[in-house]
Design an enzyme around this catalytic site. Structure first.
Site, PDB file in Angstrom:
ATOM      1  N   GLU A 169       6.901  17.596 117.799  1.00  0.00           N
ATOM      2  CA  GLU A 169       6.322  16.545 116.757  1.00  0.00           C
ATOM      3  C   GLU A 169       5.924  15.387 117.498  1.00  0.00           C
ATOM      4  O   GLU A 169       5.217  14.437 116.600  1.00  0.00           O
ATOM      5  CB  GLU A 169       7.068  16.552 115.608  1.00  0.00           C
ATOM      6  N   ASN A 214       8.163  24.297 118.814  1.00  0.00           N
ATOM      7  CA  ASN A 214       8.750  25.078 117.637  1.00  0.00           C
ATOM      8  C   ASN A 214       9.296  26.680 118.145  1.00  0.00           C
ATOM      9  O   ASN A 214       8.610  27.156 118.873  1.00  0.00           O
ATOM     10  CB  ASN A 214       7.608  25.750 116.507  1.00  0.00           C
ATOM     11  N   HIS A 215      10.607  26.612 117.773  1.00  0.00           N
ATOM     12  CA  HIS A 215      11.417  27.773 118.242  1.00  0.00           C
ATOM     13  C   HIS A 215      11.981  28.465 116.933  1.00  0.00           C
ATOM     14  O   HIS A 215      12.587  27.745 116.083  1.00  0.00           O
ATOM     15  CB  HIS A 215      12.034  27.562 119.459  1.00  0.00           C
ATOM     16  N   TYR A 227       9.748  11.853 110.624  1.00  0.00           N
ATOM     17  CA  TYR A 227      10.662  12.817 111.428  1.00  0.00           C
ATOM     18  C   TYR A 227      10.004  12.593 112.777  1.00  0.00           C
ATOM     19  O   TYR A 227      10.863  12.081 113.740  1.00  0.00           O
ATOM     20  CB  TYR A 227      10.408  14.149 111.276  1.00  0.00           C
ATOM     21  N   SER A 232      11.313  16.534 120.626  1.00  0.00           N
ATOM     22  CA  SER A 232      10.259  17.610 119.678  1.00  0.00           C
ATOM     23  C   SER A 232       8.839  17.334 119.973  1.00  0.00           C
ATOM     24  O   SER A 232       8.262  16.223 120.386  1.00  0.00           O
ATOM     25  CB  SER A 232      10.534  17.382 118.117  1.00  0.00           C
ATOM     26  N   ARG A 282       0.436  26.110 116.087  1.00  0.00           N
ATOM     27  CA  ARG A 282       1.830  25.926 116.766  1.00  0.00           C
ATOM     28  C   ARG A 282       2.040  26.811 117.746  1.00  0.00           C
ATOM     29  O   ARG A 282       1.674  28.252 117.679  1.00  0.00           O
ATOM     30  CB  ARG A 282       2.977  26.164 115.537  1.00  0.00           C
ATOM     31  N   ALA A 327      22.272  17.873 116.449  1.00  0.00           N
ATOM     32  CA  ALA A 327      22.220  17.587 115.000  1.00  0.00           C
ATOM     33  C   ALA A 327      20.879  16.593 114.769  1.00  0.00           C
ATOM     34  O   ALA A 327      20.793  15.652 115.537  1.00  0.00           O
ATOM     35  CB  ALA A 327      23.464  16.730 114.685  1.00  0.00           C
ATOM     36  N   ARG A 339      16.715  31.137 111.583  1.00  0.00           N
ATOM     37  CA  ARG A 339      15.786  30.107 111.177  1.00  0.00           C
ATOM     38  C   ARG A 339      15.966  29.552 109.606  1.00  0.00           C
ATOM     39  O   ARG A 339      16.019  30.472 108.562  1.00  0.00           O
ATOM     40  CB  ARG A 339      14.265  30.328 111.251  1.00  0.00           C
TER      41      ARG A 339
HETATM   42  P1  NAP Z   1      18.669  23.021 112.162  1.00  0.00           P
HETATM   43  O1  NAP Z   1      18.948  24.456 111.873  1.00  0.00           O
HETATM   44  O2  NAP Z   1      17.919  22.266 110.928  1.00  0.00           O
HETATM   45  O3  NAP Z   1      20.140  22.332 112.289  1.00  0.00           O
HETATM   46  C1  NAP Z   1      20.528  21.086 112.147  1.00  0.00           C
HETATM   47  C2  NAP Z   1      22.021  20.782 112.402  1.00  0.00           C
HETATM   48  O4  NAP Z   1      22.314  19.454 112.243  1.00  0.00           O
HETATM   49  C3  NAP Z   1      22.913  21.420 111.386  1.00  0.00           C
HETATM   50  O5  NAP Z   1      23.914  22.053 112.198  1.00  0.00           O
HETATM   51  C4  NAP Z   1      23.245  20.387 110.523  1.00  0.00           C
HETATM   52  O6  NAP Z   1      24.434  20.556 109.880  1.00  0.00           O
HETATM   53  C5  NAP Z   1      23.316  19.189 111.621  1.00  0.00           C
HETATM   54  N1  NAP Z   1      23.370  17.777 110.990  1.00  0.00           N
HETATM   55  C6  NAP Z   1      22.574  17.324 110.370  1.00  0.00           C
HETATM   56  N2  NAP Z   1      22.574  16.144 110.113  1.00  0.00           N
HETATM   57  C7  NAP Z   1      24.003  15.726 110.412  1.00  0.00           C
HETATM   58  C8  NAP Z   1      24.837  14.698 110.633  1.00  0.00           C
HETATM   59  N3  NAP Z   1      24.357  13.648 109.981  1.00  0.00           N
HETATM   60  N4  NAP Z   1      25.894  14.748 111.193  1.00  0.00           N
HETATM   61  C9  NAP Z   1      26.253  16.070 111.695  1.00  0.00           C
HETATM   62  N5  NAP Z   1      25.533  17.015 111.875  1.00  0.00           N
HETATM   63  C10 NAP Z   1      24.352  16.857 111.119  1.00  0.00           C
HETATM   64  O7  NAP Z   1      18.005  22.665 113.545  1.00  0.00           O
HETATM   65  P2  NAP Z   1      17.526  23.433 114.624  1.00  0.00           P
HETATM   66  O8  NAP Z   1      16.253  24.236 114.237  1.00  0.00           O
HETATM   67  O9  NAP Z   1      18.632  24.283 114.990  1.00  0.00           O
HETATM   68  O10 NAP Z   1      17.155  22.208 115.421  1.00  0.00           O
HETATM   69  C11 NAP Z   1      18.237  21.776 116.401  1.00  0.00           C
HETATM   70  C12 NAP Z   1      17.576  20.331 117.109  1.00  0.00           C
HETATM   71  O11 NAP Z   1      16.323  20.402 117.608  1.00  0.00           O
HETATM   72  C13 NAP Z   1      17.419  19.422 115.725  1.00  0.00           C
HETATM   73  O12 NAP Z   1      17.441  18.032 116.232  1.00  0.00           O
HETATM   74  C14 NAP Z   1      15.839  19.491 115.747  1.00  0.00           C
HETATM   75  O13 NAP Z   1      15.112  18.447 115.023  1.00  0.00           O
HETATM   76  C15 NAP Z   1      15.442  19.796 117.124  1.00  0.00           C
HETATM   77  N6  NAP Z   1      14.308  20.579 117.198  1.00  0.00           N
HETATM   78  C16 NAP Z   1      13.974  21.705 116.722  1.00  0.00           C
HETATM   79  C17 NAP Z   1      12.755  22.411 116.872  1.00  0.00           C
HETATM   80  C18 NAP Z   1      12.683  23.881 116.196  1.00  0.00           C
HETATM   81  O14 NAP Z   1      11.531  24.436 116.419  1.00  0.00           O
HETATM   82  N7  NAP Z   1      13.827  24.234 115.911  1.00  0.00           N
HETATM   83  C19 NAP Z   1      11.899  21.982 118.023  1.00  0.00           C
HETATM   84  C20 NAP Z   1      12.120  20.972 118.550  1.00  0.00           C
HETATM   85  C21 NAP Z   1      13.175  20.178 118.183  1.00  0.00           C
HETATM   86  P3  NAP Z   1      24.545  20.995 108.486  1.00  0.00           P
HETATM   87  O15 NAP Z   1      24.972  22.483 108.757  1.00  0.00           O
HETATM   88  O16 NAP Z   1      26.114  20.375 107.767  1.00  0.00           O
HETATM   89  O17 NAP Z   1      23.503  20.709 107.718  1.00  0.00           O
HETATM   90  O1  G4F Z   2       7.599  25.481 110.114  1.00  0.00           O
HETATM   91  P1  G4F Z   2       7.481  24.219 109.638  1.00  0.00           P
HETATM   92  O2  G4F Z   2       7.802  23.592 108.685  1.00  0.00           O
HETATM   93  O3  G4F Z   2       7.698  23.397 111.156  1.00  0.00           O
HETATM   94  P2  G4F Z   2       7.105  21.833 111.727  1.00  0.00           P
HETATM   95  O4  G4F Z   2       6.579  21.000 110.780  1.00  0.00           O
HETATM   96  O5  G4F Z   2       5.872  22.321 112.999  1.00  0.00           O
HETATM   97  O6  G4F Z   2       8.281  21.312 112.317  1.00  0.00           O
HETATM   98  C1  G4F Z   2       9.365  22.180 113.323  1.00  0.00           C
HETATM   99  O7  G4F Z   2       9.054  21.958 114.508  1.00  0.00           O
HETATM  100  C2  G4F Z   2       9.153  21.068 114.930  1.00  0.00           C
HETATM  101  C3  G4F Z   2       8.812  21.263 116.680  1.00  0.00           C
HETATM  102  O8  G4F Z   2       7.362  20.887 116.856  1.00  0.00           O
HETATM  103  C4  G4F Z   2      10.535  20.713 115.087  1.00  0.00           C
HETATM  104  F1  G4F Z   2      10.588  19.342 115.792  1.00  0.00           F
HETATM  105  C5  G4F Z   2      11.099  20.602 113.640  1.00  0.00           C
HETATM  106  O9  G4F Z   2      12.325  20.002 113.390  1.00  0.00           O
HETATM  107  C6  G4F Z   2      10.707  21.605 112.977  1.00  0.00           C
HETATM  108  O10 G4F Z   2      11.595  22.737 113.347  1.00  0.00           O
HETATM  109  O11 G4F Z   2       5.624  23.847 109.747  1.00  0.00           O
HETATM  110  C7  G4F Z   2       4.664  24.499 110.477  1.00  0.00           C
HETATM  111  C8  G4F Z   2       3.372  24.536 110.109  1.00  0.00           C
HETATM  112  C9  G4F Z   2       2.799  23.036 109.441  1.00  0.00           C
HETATM  113  O12 G4F Z   2       1.686  22.759 109.802  1.00  0.00           O
HETATM  114  C10 G4F Z   2       2.819  23.140 108.044  1.00  0.00           C
HETATM  115  O13 G4F Z   2       1.995  22.143 107.334  1.00  0.00           O
HETATM  116  O14 G4F Z   2       3.265  25.163 108.933  1.00  0.00           O
HETATM  117  C11 G4F Z   2       2.463  24.643 108.043  1.00  0.00           C
HETATM  118  N1  G4F Z   2       2.899  25.260 106.620  1.00  0.00           N
HETATM  119  C12 G4F Z   2       1.875  25.703 105.773  1.00  0.00           C
HETATM  120  N2  G4F Z   2       2.529  26.185 104.741  1.00  0.00           N
HETATM  121  C13 G4F Z   2       3.996  25.248 106.049  1.00  0.00           C
HETATM  122  C14 G4F Z   2       3.844  25.783 104.760  1.00  0.00           C
HETATM  123  N3  G4F Z   2       5.357  24.798 106.589  1.00  0.00           N
HETATM  124  C15 G4F Z   2       6.231  25.135 105.649  1.00  0.00           C
HETATM  125  N4  G4F Z   2       7.305  24.554 105.821  1.00  0.00           N
HETATM  126  N5  G4F Z   2       6.061  25.460 104.441  1.00  0.00           N
HETATM  127  C16 G4F Z   2       4.802  25.871 103.994  1.00  0.00           C
HETATM  128  O15 G4F Z   2       4.674  26.538 102.719  1.00  0.00           O
END
Ligand code: NAP
Ligand code: G4F
Length: 326
Positions: A129, A180-181, A151, A127, A219, A83, A186
């Site tokens: 990030e 990023n995954h 963040y 992350s 990315r 979360a 998503r």
């Molecule tokens: P996500 O789809 O945004 O899911 C976030 C989850 O956190 C949702 O279930 C949300 O619940 C819950 N949440 C947010 N605030 C909360 C709170 N105060 N108490 C309890 N639950 C809460 O994120 P994700 O992509 O699955 O990522 C999972 C984790 O990996 C996150 O910590 C993210 O920062 C980290 N991460 C993600 C990536 C990526 O590329 N996806 C990469 C590196 C790290 P609701 O449904 O109620 O909003």
């Molecule tokens: O898809 P993004 O919003 O992901 P970002 O910022 O890389 O973060 C994601 O990955 C992190 C792991 O490195 C996680 F920790 C984090 O929770 C999240 O899942 O943006 C990716 C790139 C950025 O450089 C952004 O500037 O795409 C560029 N971008 C360009 N146009 C955009 C857009 N991003 C978004 N969201 N929307 C646009 O219109």
């Protein structure tokens, strides 16, 4: 053998839904923590919601006693803290809330484990990030952090408090530094899904333009279904440690657009409009991770590569738009 219990925070999110599926397939009892909302928000887990081994429990990372109570009641063998407020742009508009969820929330959960069930194994969703303005290419476990958003700063705190509780209290606490995954699950605000969904809509005549920010950022994009296996593997080792999980490939947002639009027979340059609204106060220009440690110790490697991932997402969006899933 006794059935294992896993607690997942963030079970309604992208990763939480894939991890819950995976752990159910391994015969775990899964406790999914959900926060109270006025309308339910279980789209990503509705296909497993009636599974006999899945139980949802209310709790919030902002609320210490709810964390203590969930750990006390369910006595989890493994705790996966997924979360967070996970959208980078929102962290500039809601920096304090992002810190409360994404940083201090980790300490609340670690405190609950320390006081109530100190032999639980703990996974923290760190992350890439945290690398931000990168100090080394590719990034690995030893690369210094230089976060570029509230963040990223909050995730650095979550990472170090996990390391600190491991060293201070001997908890089995691991941090997965995931790049990023993505997946068809998503959130639509993230760039991959924003692009694949728009390509599908434009193909179907439902949209004309796609407004984006920085097309030059790079990315290392992998598939969420692959990455949740790595989380589980970290908690099965003899000792706790931190791992980079990535594909070791990097692509620009421009390449992402080219692949997505080509999948539906279109040229992205005819549809993409640069909009300063989507540019960030500080950008992370280049991410590429070296997953060698995960490869050698966990035996983990990604199965799905960039083009396959983006095409999978476009195909899923097209199918959904043609016949929405119920
Ligand atoms: P996500 O789809 O945004 O899911 C976030 C989850 O956190 C949702 O279930 C949300 O619940 C819950 N949440 C947010 N605030 C909360 C709170 N105060 N108490 C309890 N639950 C809460 O994120 P994700 O992509 O699955 O990522 C999972 C984790 O990996 C996150 O910590 C993210 O920062 C980290 N991460 C993600 C990536 C990526 O590329 N996806 C990469 C590196 C790290 P609701 O449904 O109620 O909003
Ligand atoms: O898809 P993004 O919003 O992901 P970002 O910022 O890389 O973060 C994601 O990955 C992190 C792991 O490195 C996680 F920790 C984090 O929770 C999240 O899942 O943006 C990716 C790139 C950025 O450089 C952004 O500037 O795409 C560029 N971008 C360009 N146009 C955009 C857009 N991003 C978004 N969201 N929307 C646009 O219109």
């Amino acid at each position: 053998m006794k059935q294992k219990t896993a607690l997942i925070t963030g079970v309604t999110g992208q990763d939480g839904s894939y991890l819950a599926e995976y752990l159910l397939s391994l015969d775990y009892k899964v406790i999914g923590m959900v926060r109270r909302t006025s309308t339910i928000n279980f789209d990503r887990i509705k296909h497993i919601q009636s599974h006999v081994n899945l139980e949802l429990a209310q709790g919030d990372l902002l609320d210490q006693s709810s964390m203590m109570e969930i750990v006390r009641e369910h006595q989890p063998d493994e705790v996966y803290n997924l979360a967070a407020q996970s959208f980078v742009p929102t962290s500039w508009t809601q920096p304090v809330l992002t810190g409360e969820f994404t940083a201090i929330g980790v300490t609340r959960l670690l405190e609950a484990i320390r006081h109530v069930k100190p032999d639980s194994r703990f996974y923290q969703a760190s992350s890439s990030e945290m690398f931000g303005k990168v100090q080394e290419v590719p990034q690995r476990e030893t690369t210094p952090f230089y976060p570029r958003s509230p963040y990223g700063v909050a995730k650095v705190y979550g990472h170090w408090i996990t390391v600190n509780y491991r060293e201070s209290y001997n908890l089995f606490a691991c941090s997965g530094i995931l790049f990023n995954h993505e997946s068809p699950r998503r959130g639509l605000e993230f760039v991959t899904h924003k692009v694949t969904h728009a390509a599908a809509k434009i193909k179907l005549g439902l949209q004309k333009e796609l407004h984006l920010g920085n097309l030059d950022s790079q990315r290392d994009w992998g598939f969420a279904g692959d990455y949740v296996r790595a989380m589980w593997l970290m908690l099965q080792q003899a000792k706790p440690d931190d791992y980079v999980i990535s594909t070791n490939e990097t692509h620009t947002v421009r390449e992402l657009c080219a692949v997505a639009f080509a999948r539906v027979g279109l040229n992205f340059e005819d549809h993409v409009v640069i909009d300063p609204k989507f540019q960030r106060p500080a950008e992370v220009d280049l991410l590429i991770g070296d997953p060698a440690k995960a490869g050698s110790i966990l035996g983990w490697e990604p199965q799905v590569h960039f083009r396959q991932l983006i095409e999978m997402m476009v195909d899923a969006d097209l199918a959904d738009l043609r016949e929405p899933r119920r």
